[in-house]
Design a protein around this motif. Structure first.
Motif, PDB file in Angstrom:
ATOM      1  N   GLU A   1      27.654  -3.013  -3.923  1.00  0.00           N
ATOM      2  CA  GLU A   1      28.092  -1.811  -3.224  1.00  0.00           C
ATOM      3  C   GLU A   1      29.371  -2.064  -2.444  1.00  0.00           C
ATOM      4  OE1 GLU A   1      25.084  -3.049  -3.279  1.00  0.00           O
ATOM      5  OE2 GLU A   1      23.665  -1.485  -3.838  1.00  0.00           O
ATOM      6  N   GLU A   2      29.453  -3.219  -1.806  1.00  0.00           N
ATOM      7  CA  GLU A   2      30.663  -3.549  -1.046  1.00  0.00           C
ATOM      8  C   GLU A   2      31.874  -3.688  -1.967  1.00  0.00           C
ATOM      9  OE1 GLU A   2      32.307  -6.882   2.165  1.00  0.00           O
ATOM     10  OE2 GLU A   2      30.212  -6.934   1.498  1.00  0.00           O
ATOM     11  N   MET A   3      31.682  -4.307  -3.111  1.00  0.00           N
ATOM     12  CA  MET A   3      32.772  -4.472  -4.057  1.00  0.00           C
ATOM     13  C   MET A   3      33.280  -3.117  -4.549  1.00  0.00           C
ATOM     14  SD  MET A   3      32.972  -6.958  -7.416  1.00  0.00           S
ATOM     15  CE  MET A   3      31.866  -5.980  -8.431  1.00  0.00           C
ATOM     16  N   ALA A   4      32.358  -2.207  -4.850  1.00  0.00           N
ATOM     17  CA  ALA A   4      32.756  -0.874  -5.303  1.00  0.00           C
ATOM     18  C   ALA A   4      33.453  -0.104  -4.193  1.00  0.00           C
ATOM     19  CB  ALA A   4      31.528  -0.112  -5.795  1.00  0.00           C
TER      20      ALA A   4
ATOM     21  N   VAL B   1      28.302 -14.079  -5.194  1.00  0.00           N
ATOM     22  CA  VAL B   1      29.710 -14.261  -4.829  1.00  0.00           C
ATOM     23  C   VAL B   1      30.543 -13.143  -5.438  1.00  0.00           C
ATOM     24  CG1 VAL B   1      31.705 -15.815  -4.928  1.00  0.00           C
ATOM     25  CG2 VAL B   1      29.386 -16.770  -4.790  1.00  0.00           C
ATOM     26  N   ILE B   2      31.372 -12.523  -4.619  1.00  0.00           N
ATOM     27  CA  ILE B   2      32.380 -11.606  -5.140  1.00  0.00           C
ATOM     28  C   ILE B   2      33.631 -12.424  -5.429  1.00  0.00           C
ATOM     29  CG2 ILE B   2      33.802  -9.578  -4.713  1.00  0.00           C
ATOM     30  CD1 ILE B   2      31.679  -8.554  -2.825  1.00  0.00           C
ATOM     31  N   VAL B   3      34.056 -12.415  -6.665  1.00  0.00           N
ATOM     32  CA  VAL B   3      35.233 -13.171  -7.095  1.00  0.00           C
ATOM     33  C   VAL B   3      36.399 -12.204  -7.241  1.00  0.00           C
ATOM     34  CG1 VAL B   3      36.196 -14.707  -8.843  1.00  0.00           C
ATOM     35  CG2 VAL B   3      33.724 -14.768  -8.346  1.00  0.00           C
ATOM     36  N   VAL B   4      37.476 -12.473  -6.519  1.00  0.00           N
ATOM     37  CA  VAL B   4      38.678 -11.635  -6.592  1.00  0.00           C
ATOM     38  C   VAL B   4      39.849 -12.508  -7.011  1.00  0.00           C
ATOM     39  CG1 VAL B   4      40.238 -10.088  -5.366  1.00  0.00           C
ATOM     40  CG2 VAL B   4      37.808 -10.164  -4.734  1.00  0.00           C
ATOM     41  N   GLU B   5      40.515 -12.122  -8.080  1.00  0.00           N
ATOM     42  CA  GLU B   5      41.667 -12.878  -8.557  1.00  0.00           C
ATOM     43  C   GLU B   5      42.948 -12.284  -7.996  1.00  0.00           C
ATOM     44  OE1 GLU B   5      43.746 -13.399 -12.850  1.00  0.00           O
ATOM     45  OE2 GLU B   5      41.683 -14.165 -12.696  1.00  0.00           O
TER      46      GLU B   5
ATOM     47  N   ALA C   1      34.084 -14.801  -2.131  1.00  0.00           N
ATOM     48  CA  ALA C   1      33.441 -14.264  -0.938  1.00  0.00           C
ATOM     49  C   ALA C   1      31.937 -14.306  -1.117  1.00  0.00           C
ATOM     50  CB  ALA C   1      33.909 -12.829  -0.695  1.00  0.00           C
ATOM     51  N   LEU C   2      31.259 -15.158  -0.347  1.00  0.00           N
ATOM     52  CA  LEU C   2      29.806 -15.279  -0.418  1.00  0.00           C
ATOM     53  C   LEU C   2      29.192 -14.096   0.309  1.00  0.00           C
ATOM     54  CD1 LEU C   2      31.044 -18.229  -0.712  1.00  0.00           C
ATOM     55  CD2 LEU C   2      28.810 -19.047   0.050  1.00  0.00           C
ATOM     56  N   LYS C   3      28.381 -13.326  -0.422  1.00  0.00           N
ATOM     57  CA  LYS C   3      27.851 -12.085   0.112  1.00  0.00           C
ATOM     58  C   LYS C   3      26.339 -12.013  -0.078  1.00  0.00           C
ATOM     59  CE  LYS C   3      31.721 -10.159   1.526  1.00  0.00           C
ATOM     60  NZ  LYS C   3      31.921  -9.663   2.902  1.00  0.00           N
ATOM     61  N   GLY C   4      25.756 -10.951   0.468  1.00  0.00           N
ATOM     62  CA  GLY C   4      24.320 -10.751   0.383  1.00  0.00           C
ATOM     63  C   GLY C   4      23.926  -9.755  -0.677  1.00  0.00           C
ATOM     64  N   ALA C   5      22.789  -9.109  -0.445  1.00  0.00           N
ATOM     65  CA  ALA C   5      22.204  -8.230  -1.462  1.00  0.00           C
ATOM     66  C   ALA C   5      23.042  -6.990  -1.739  1.00  0.00           C
ATOM     67  CB  ALA C   5      20.799  -7.808  -1.008  1.00  0.00           C
ATOM     68  N   SER C   6      23.874  -6.579  -0.795  1.00  0.00           N
ATOM     69  CA  SER C   6      24.678  -5.367  -0.972  1.00  0.00           C
ATOM     70  C   SER C   6      26.072  -5.664  -1.529  1.00  0.00           C
ATOM     71  CB  SER C   6      24.798  -4.618   0.355  1.00  0.00           C
ATOM     72  OG  SER C   6      25.443  -5.430   1.327  1.00  0.00           O
ATOM     73  N   ALA C   7      26.248  -6.811  -2.160  1.00  0.00           N
ATOM     74  CA  ALA C   7      27.570  -7.220  -2.636  1.00  0.00           C
ATOM     75  C   ALA C   7      28.166  -6.224  -3.620  1.00  0.00           C
ATOM     76  CB  ALA C   7      27.489  -8.603  -3.271  1.00  0.00           C
TER      77      ALA C   7
END
Length: 228
Positions: free
Chosen positions: A173-176, A206-210, A165-171
């Motif tokens: 925080e979003e992941m948490a 990038v947020i990487v989720v397996e 998931a290509l994300k911005g500066a708040s990645a």
């Protein structure tokens, strides 16, 4: 400005190699038709290379050779088309629900002579899930919050496959914030990655989720109940 232009040109040559003319043509098509066809905003025209094309292509750092990849909500073809141009070894599908954007993607794929497949639909639709399954990688850029995106994308993956998931500066925080929701739909591991370090001015976050094996089991049981 000259230094910045030279850096962009060098990065593009390194990423696209002999497919650089096709990458340039893709940018030209976006400039010519992107705003009028609702693919990009008018402010994006002057920063297509730096903000969109290069920053999409560098995600290839996270994808092994020969992977089956689907770009969910591809829109103008980002990150899918730059990724395909930089990585012709990938078996890539662009998934997009809007007819006018699908028409655009078909035109671009034909003009650039790409091996990419274009599919109209949404990742959560049963027909799409039947046709696109056991993938190695799902990519998405500016499509939805992570929790919702994981619910759409993880079922398309094989166990051990990865959502990028290509994300911005708040990645971070979003992941948490969405960690529990992502785990609930089968995300076994989550991490942040930075792509294009030393190559592009603003590396891509990038947020990487397996996808875990447990998610496969839940899908199997659900399908089994439907078959009875």
């Amino acid at each position: 400005m000259e230094g910045e232009a030279a850096a962009v040109a060098a990065a593009a040559e390194r990423l696209f190699g002999d497919r650089l003319p096709a990458a340039r043509r893709y940018v030209e098509l976006l400039v010519e038709h992107g705003v009028e066809r609702g693919l990009i905003g008018p402010r994006e025209v002057d920063r297509l290379w730096t903000r969109h094309v290069l920053n999409s292509a560098v995600v290839g750092e996270l994808i092994p050779a020969g992977c089956r990849v689907v770009d969910v909500g591809s829109g103008a073809g980002l990150p899918g088309i730059p990724l395909q141009l930089a990585r012709p070894d990938l078996r890539l599908t662009l998934l997009e629900p809007m007819a006018r954007r699908v028409a655009w993607l078909d035109e671009v794929v034909a003009e650039l002579q790409l091996s990419t497949t274009v599919v109209r639909g949404r990742a959560e639709e049963p027909g799409v899930r039947r046709g696109l399954r056991d993938l190695d990688v799902v990519t998405a850029r500016a499509v939805a919050p992570l929790a919702k995106l994981a619910g759409w994308g993880l079922p398309l993956l094989r166990p051990g496959g990865r959502l990028l998931a290509l994300k911005g500066a708040s990645a971070a925080e979003e992941m948490a914030r969405d960690a529990a929701a992502v785990a609930a739909v089968g995300g076994s591991r989550q991490e942040l990655a930075s792509c294009g370090e030393g190559l592009v001015t603003e590396p891509t976050t990038v947020i990487v989720v397996e996808r875990g094996k447990a998610a496969q089991g839940r899908d199997t049981r659900r399908n089994s109940r439907k078959d009875r």
